[in-house]
Design a protein around this motif. Sequence first.
Motif, PDB file in Angstrom:
ATOM      1  N   VAL A   1       0.855  -1.188   0.000  1.00  0.00           N
ATOM      2  CA  VAL A   1       0.000   0.000   0.000  1.00  0.00           C
ATOM      3  C   VAL A   1       0.889   1.235   0.000  1.00  0.00           C
ATOM      4  CG1 VAL A   1      -1.718   1.340   1.269  1.00  0.00           C
ATOM      5  CG2 VAL A   1      -1.860  -1.161   1.249  1.00  0.00           C
ATOM      6  N   ALA A   2       0.647   2.143  -0.934  1.00  0.00           N
ATOM      7  CA  ALA A   2       1.332   3.434  -0.904  1.00  0.00           C
ATOM      8  C   ALA A   2       0.606   4.318   0.103  1.00  0.00           C
ATOM      9  CB  ALA A   2       1.326   4.085  -2.279  1.00  0.00           C
ATOM     10  N   MET A   3       1.357   4.801   1.090  1.00  0.00           N
ATOM     11  CA  MET A   3       0.730   5.620   2.130  1.00  0.00           C
ATOM     12  C   MET A   3       1.347   7.011   2.136  1.00  0.00           C
ATOM     13  SD  MET A   3       2.328   4.355   5.777  1.00  0.00           S
ATOM     14  CE  MET A   3       4.092   4.583   6.152  1.00  0.00           C
ATOM     15  N   PRO A   4       0.538   8.025   2.453  1.00  0.00           N
ATOM     16  CA  PRO A   4       1.084   9.374   2.511  1.00  0.00           C
ATOM     17  C   PRO A   4       1.861   9.580   3.805  1.00  0.00           C
ATOM     18  CG  PRO A   4      -1.215   9.401   3.158  1.00  0.00           C
ATOM     19  CD  PRO A   4      -0.898   7.983   2.774  1.00  0.00           C
TER      20      PRO A   4
ATOM     21  N   TYR B   1       5.181  10.040  -0.505  1.00  0.00           N
ATOM     22  CA  TYR B   1       4.439   8.793  -0.350  1.00  0.00           C
ATOM     23  C   TYR B   1       5.429   7.643  -0.193  1.00  0.00           C
ATOM     24  CZ  TYR B   1      -0.294  10.439  -1.176  1.00  0.00           C
ATOM     25  OH  TYR B   1      -1.515  11.050  -1.034  1.00  0.00           O
ATOM     26  N   GLY B   2       5.134   6.746   0.753  1.00  0.00           N
ATOM     27  CA  GLY B   2       5.966   5.581   0.969  1.00  0.00           C
ATOM     28  C   GLY B   2       5.257   4.322   0.504  1.00  0.00           C
ATOM     29  N   LEU B   3       6.015   3.379  -0.042  1.00  0.00           N
ATOM     30  CA  LEU B   3       5.447   2.099  -0.477  1.00  0.00           C
ATOM     31  C   LEU B   3       5.565   1.120   0.687  1.00  0.00           C
ATOM     32  CD1 LEU B   3       4.140   0.320  -2.528  1.00  0.00           C
ATOM     33  CD2 LEU B   3       6.391  -0.134  -3.542  1.00  0.00           C
TER      34      LEU B   3
ATOM     35  N   ALA C   1       7.856  -1.204   6.543  1.00  0.00           N
ATOM     36  CA  ALA C   1       8.950  -0.762   5.678  1.00  0.00           C
ATOM     37  C   ALA C   1       8.324   0.049   4.561  1.00  0.00           C
ATOM     38  CB  ALA C   1       9.698  -1.959   5.112  1.00  0.00           C
ATOM     39  N   ALA C   2       8.888   1.237   4.282  1.00  0.00           N
ATOM     40  CA  ALA C   2       8.224   2.095   3.295  1.00  0.00           C
ATOM     41  C   ALA C   2       9.212   3.032   2.621  1.00  0.00           C
ATOM     42  CB  ALA C   2       7.096   2.892   3.950  1.00  0.00           C
ATOM     43  N   PRO C   3       9.949   2.539   1.605  1.00  0.00           N
ATOM     44  CA  PRO C   3      10.734   3.461   0.781  1.00  0.00           C
ATOM     45  C   PRO C   3       9.798   4.289  -0.086  1.00  0.00           C
ATOM     46  CG  PRO C   3      10.735   1.296  -0.211  1.00  0.00           C
ATOM     47  CD  PRO C   3      10.012   1.162   1.114  1.00  0.00           C
ATOM     48  N   SER C   4      10.333   5.252  -0.797  1.00  0.00           N
ATOM     49  CA  SER C   4       9.488   6.127  -1.604  1.00  0.00           C
ATOM     50  C   SER C   4       8.704   5.327  -2.643  1.00  0.00           C
ATOM     51  CB  SER C   4      10.338   7.203  -2.295  1.00  0.00           C
ATOM     52  OG  SER C   4      11.341   6.610  -3.099  1.00  0.00           O
ATOM     53  N   ALA C   5       7.465   5.732  -2.867  1.00  0.00           N
ATOM     54  CA  ALA C   5       6.539   4.982  -3.713  1.00  0.00           C
ATOM     55  C   ALA C   5       6.696   5.387  -5.176  1.00  0.00           C
ATOM     56  CB  ALA C   5       5.106   5.199  -3.234  1.00  0.00           C
TER      57      ALA C   5
ATOM     58  N   SER D   1      10.613  11.033  -6.696  1.00  0.00           N
ATOM     59  CA  SER D   1       9.739  10.614  -5.606  1.00  0.00           C
ATOM     60  C   SER D   1       8.320  11.134  -5.808  1.00  0.00           C
ATOM     61  CB  SER D   1      10.290  11.115  -4.271  1.00  0.00           C
ATOM     62  OG  SER D   1      11.536  10.511  -3.986  1.00  0.00           O
ATOM     63  N   ALA D   2       7.352  10.394  -5.271  1.00  0.00           N
ATOM     64  CA  ALA D   2       5.937  10.725  -5.439  1.00  0.00           C
ATOM     65  C   ALA D   2       5.451  11.545  -4.254  1.00  0.00           C
ATOM     66  CB  ALA D   2       5.120   9.442  -5.562  1.00  0.00           C
TER      67      ALA D   2
END
Length: 316
Positions: A27-30, A35-37, A139-143, A150-151
């Motif tokens: 899930v891409a989250m703000p 936004y992080g993936l 874990a959330a690198p840039s989406a 980056s988004a």
Amino acid sequence: MTETRILAPDPAGIIEAAAILNAGGLVAMPTETVYGLAANAGDDQAVAGIYAAKNRPAFNPLIVHLPDLAAVERYAVLTPAAQTLAARFWPGPLTMVLPLRAGARLSPLVTAGLSTVAIRLPAHPLAQALLRECGLPLAAPSANPSGRVSATRPDHVLAGLAGRIDAVLDGGACTVGVESTIIAMDGAAALLRPGGVPVEDIEAALGQPLLLPGDPATPKAPGQLASHYAPEAGVRLNATEARPGEVLVGFGAVKGQLALSETGDLLEAASRLFHVLREADALAGPGGAIAFAPVPEQGLGRAINDRLRRAAAPRP
């Protein structure tokens, strides 16, 4: 191809996003930065899915997002200096690289096999709500696809990752718009990446200057050394059979004592890589050697081969 859903920024959307994450999805989250993936940081296959979706070429450490300090204490050791920065800048656009707590249940793909873990507490209300709803370290690198911009809006995420991820939690535009500042806190405080918190503010909080990139005492960014956390045993690549004294790790048609994936599945191979490295090292024993079957240099195979080349590089 996966149908990527847009989830509304309301309780129903948050519950659905949490369910996807608990099921091993992406899930891409703000966040307030970009936004992080997001994926479950304790699930090897879910984390490998991040690398596959982003087409990320190397298993570099990922930032673990958590809701509060109580959660941080389960995964990392907060040094006194880190506690000072946490009190001043968390939640917010600051990531600290901290000693990994013994027994922390994180995928080694998140830490890249290091004894440290990168932690951030995002300030965005939707990120906080999602973290609390799912109850997972994320874990959330840039989406965005690896190497691309980056988004900072949902449409940016869809432009690069539509069909590759399960959902985007729509939080509108990010307010900060640049990635978090990363500070190494497992020794002398050192700047690894400038970002959303000014270096001057961090130095003021610590009462001392940060070590900067280029300083002889500055630790290198994780994952950049040619020989990077290699096993004790020697490593040989592109092997189709074992030599005397070697433990052969198979892939696909090449069978061995162990296997990254007997079916040649790159996602499975990525999710098993660090576990198999440790197991093969134990089997090889003192003075032993490990041979790895060829892995295709495509998709996740590029990241797997990057890590294996580091493991096989001459030791300093």
